[in-house]
Motif scaffolding. Sequence first.
Motif, mmCIF file in Angstrom:
data_model
loop_
_atom_site.group_PDB
_atom_site.id
_atom_site.type_symbol
_atom_site.label_atom_id
_atom_site.label_comp_id
_atom_site.label_asym_id
_atom_site.label_seq_id
_atom_site.Cartn_x
_atom_site.Cartn_y
_atom_site.Cartn_z
ATOM 1 N N TYR A 307 0.663 -1.193 0.130
ATOM 2 C CA TYR A 307 0.050 -0.070 -0.108
ATOM 3 C C TYR A 307 0.909 1.157 0.043
ATOM 4 C CZ TYR A 307 -4.578 -2.604 0.509
ATOM 5 O OH TYR A 307 -5.391 -3.395 -0.073
ATOM 6 N N TYR A 310 1.775 1.542 -3.440
ATOM 7 C CA TYR A 310 0.661 2.367 -4.401
ATOM 8 C C TYR A 310 0.709 3.797 -4.083
ATOM 9 C CZ TYR A 310 -1.228 -2.489 -4.578
ATOM 10 O OH TYR A 310 -1.345 -3.736 -4.844
ATOM 11 N N SER A 425 -6.184 5.319 -9.673
ATOM 12 C CA SER A 425 -6.042 4.889 -8.177
ATOM 13 C C SER A 425 -6.591 3.434 -8.142
ATOM 14 C CB SER A 425 -6.477 5.742 -7.009
ATOM 15 O OG SER A 425 -5.528 6.946 -6.917
ATOM 16 N N ALA A 426 -7.910 3.823 -8.647
ATOM 17 C CA ALA A 426 -8.702 2.178 -8.256
ATOM 18 C C ALA A 426 -8.100 1.213 -9.485
ATOM 19 C CB ALA A 426 -10.149 2.454 -8.619
ATOM 20 N N GLN A 429 -4.637 -0.451 -8.573
ATOM 21 C CA GLN A 429 -4.645 -1.426 -7.398
ATOM 22 C C GLN A 429 -5.381 -2.457 -7.808
ATOM 23 O OE1 GLN A 429 -5.324 0.912 -3.394
ATOM 24 N NE2 GLN A 429 -5.652 2.403 -4.947
ATOM 25 N N LEU A 430 -6.537 -2.610 -8.633
ATOM 26 C CA LEU A 430 -7.157 -3.730 -8.965
ATOM 27 C C LEU A 430 -6.296 -4.654 -9.665
ATOM 28 C CD1 LEU A 430 -10.563 -2.325 -9.604
ATOM 29 C CD2 LEU A 430 -10.220 -3.837 -7.710
ATOM 30 N N PHE A 433 -3.965 -6.076 -7.415
ATOM 31 C CA PHE A 433 -4.427 -7.428 -6.709
ATOM 32 C C PHE A 433 -4.617 -8.568 -7.333
ATOM 33 C CE2 PHE A 433 -7.279 -3.959 -4.381
ATOM 34 C CZ PHE A 433 -6.087 -3.442 -3.709
ATOM 35 N N ASN A 447 -11.416 -5.992 -1.969
ATOM 36 C CA ASN A 447 -10.504 -5.755 -1.234
ATOM 37 C C ASN A 447 -10.519 -4.279 -0.899
ATOM 38 O OD1 ASN A 447 -8.082 -6.973 0.154
ATOM 39 N ND2 ASN A 447 -6.733 -6.146 -1.324
ATOM 40 N N ARG A 449 -9.085 -0.205 -0.704
ATOM 41 C CA ARG A 449 -8.219 0.355 -1.502
ATOM 42 C C ARG A 449 -7.850 1.726 -0.696
ATOM 43 N NH1 ARG A 449 -12.385 -0.578 -5.361
ATOM 44 N NH2 ARG A 449 -12.874 1.777 -5.386
ATOM 45 N N ASP A 451 -6.968 6.015 -1.948
ATOM 46 C CA ASP A 451 -6.816 6.948 -3.418
ATOM 47 C C ASP A 451 -5.821 8.022 -2.913
ATOM 48 O OD1 ASP A 451 -8.315 7.985 -5.548
ATOM 49 O OD2 ASP A 451 -8.246 9.869 -4.079
ATOM 50 N N PHE A 490 -13.959 6.996 -2.964
ATOM 51 C CA PHE A 490 -13.322 6.050 -3.797
ATOM 52 C C PHE A 490 -13.925 5.944 -5.229
ATOM 53 C CE2 PHE A 490 -12.534 4.620 0.444
ATOM 54 C CZ PHE A 490 -11.116 4.618 0.733
#
Length: 520
Positions: A307, A310, A425-426, A429-430, A433, A447, A449, A451, A490
């Motif tokens: 994280y 990220y 951001s979304a 991360q997806l 993941f 999961n 997240r 932003d 988000f």
Amino acid sequence: MSHALSSSQHTTKHVIETKGGVVASQHRLAAEAGAEVLRAGGDAVDAAVACSFVVGVLEPWMSGPAGGGAAVHWRADSGEAVAINFGMRSPKGLRVEDYPLSGEGKAGDLFPWERVTEDRNVQGAKAIAVPGTVEGLGQAHARWGKMPWAELVAPAVAHARQGMLVDWYAALIIASTARELAKDPDAAAMFLDDGQWPKGSGWTAIPDNRLDQSRMADSLDIVARGGARAFHEGDLAQAMARDVQEKGGSLSYEDLKGYRAWMGAATPVKYRDALYHVMPGLTAGPTFARVMEELEAVDMSTPAQAYTAYARALDQAYAERLGKMGDTGEVPEAPGCTTHFAVVDRAGNMVTHTQTLLSIFGSRVVSPSTGFLMNNGIMWFDPEQGKPNSLGPDKSCLMNVCPVLGAVGDKRFAIGASGGRKIVSAVSQLASFVVDGGMDIAGAFHNPRIDVSGGGQIIADETLDEDVLAALGEVLPMKTTRRTVLPYAFACPAGVMRQGAVNTGCTEIMSPWGDAALED
């Protein structure tokens, strides 16, 4: 975030595996329209056309024919990833001097631009850019579609004839923008009662109030019978341009007639043992690629490491995006409020498609002759001159849209999101993941997240472990919140996945309308 919210409530969405096709959309009925096309033997592209038009009717504050966006298509037979950019453009007759800076600080909407006098770049007819959604759909259908265009637009016509049902969620969204909608008589007539009160149903009643979208239904019927170019040429386009100009905007019939979507190869992005395909050019595709480049060099073996990686990667990539990207007059060569949907069909063809009016309810202007709610794409430009993305005539908008295809091992997936600056951001991360965490579509979408979208701070899901939150607080100033229906802390993603011959799909777990519909 309100401390009054329940601390014990837990929201999940059930994900079903199927060998048939799947359509995941922010509106269940739009997903069902796409799934019905798959049941009739249509291609993923056919389902995407149907889903696009229906969601434009049933989620009108997010998107519609008078908006723009981008899509990435995967063709299973050829192994080809094709990008289609149908982003909005500024009108050729736009005059920069009509958008003077007010000297009142930063604008209050999606971007940290200097405020323009009367918010002319945000709301009203001067905020309207040249739309491209219908042209983009038309190009995809002409290349890969199997079913007749008219049959694919017909469900949207039927929904518009009936009128969108105003349930509690719709009433909440309309109420959030009622003051601005009231400034345009035609928007007020469509979305408000007596020109000022948000439409809704009694708080104990079964919803039965519907929008009057009959004019929109007539216009969609013209597009159904005349094809995609009927939106950009002929009587419908002339009426739309005339309406906008009478309200003070610069959109012209020549702008509509001359608009063409761009189609070419999607940009491949290698990441560890995976391969993504993203949009090139003035979208968030290059920003996504930059994020993944930063992540690849980092040890992400623990949640805290992941994280914080990220956060750093997103902060760096967004600073570069806002400072360097813009329309220089070059068209990308083959080698940006919003809705997203994704489709996978039985054969493995995929579509990841994002379309938008930009702000919620776009410009808050309705074209009375056509019934279309118009975009406010001009807000995508920086109103200060001398920058790569500065406002000017006949320029492409720098979109935040980020539809992504991905492949790792025997998994192939198509994801994207709505949410303006929060999209990258979304989606990044997806994507991580799935690749770094080995998650399936259900695991990735449930999961938590964070932003980081250019504001110099982290917004973190409060359900993250304390050690993760502590580590994030060392990277940037941080606020914690929870995923809720409203407001959107988000982005709101949707996606599909194919593993072997088995397909799945999911939407943002807090989206009350979002759902994945199955062909079977």
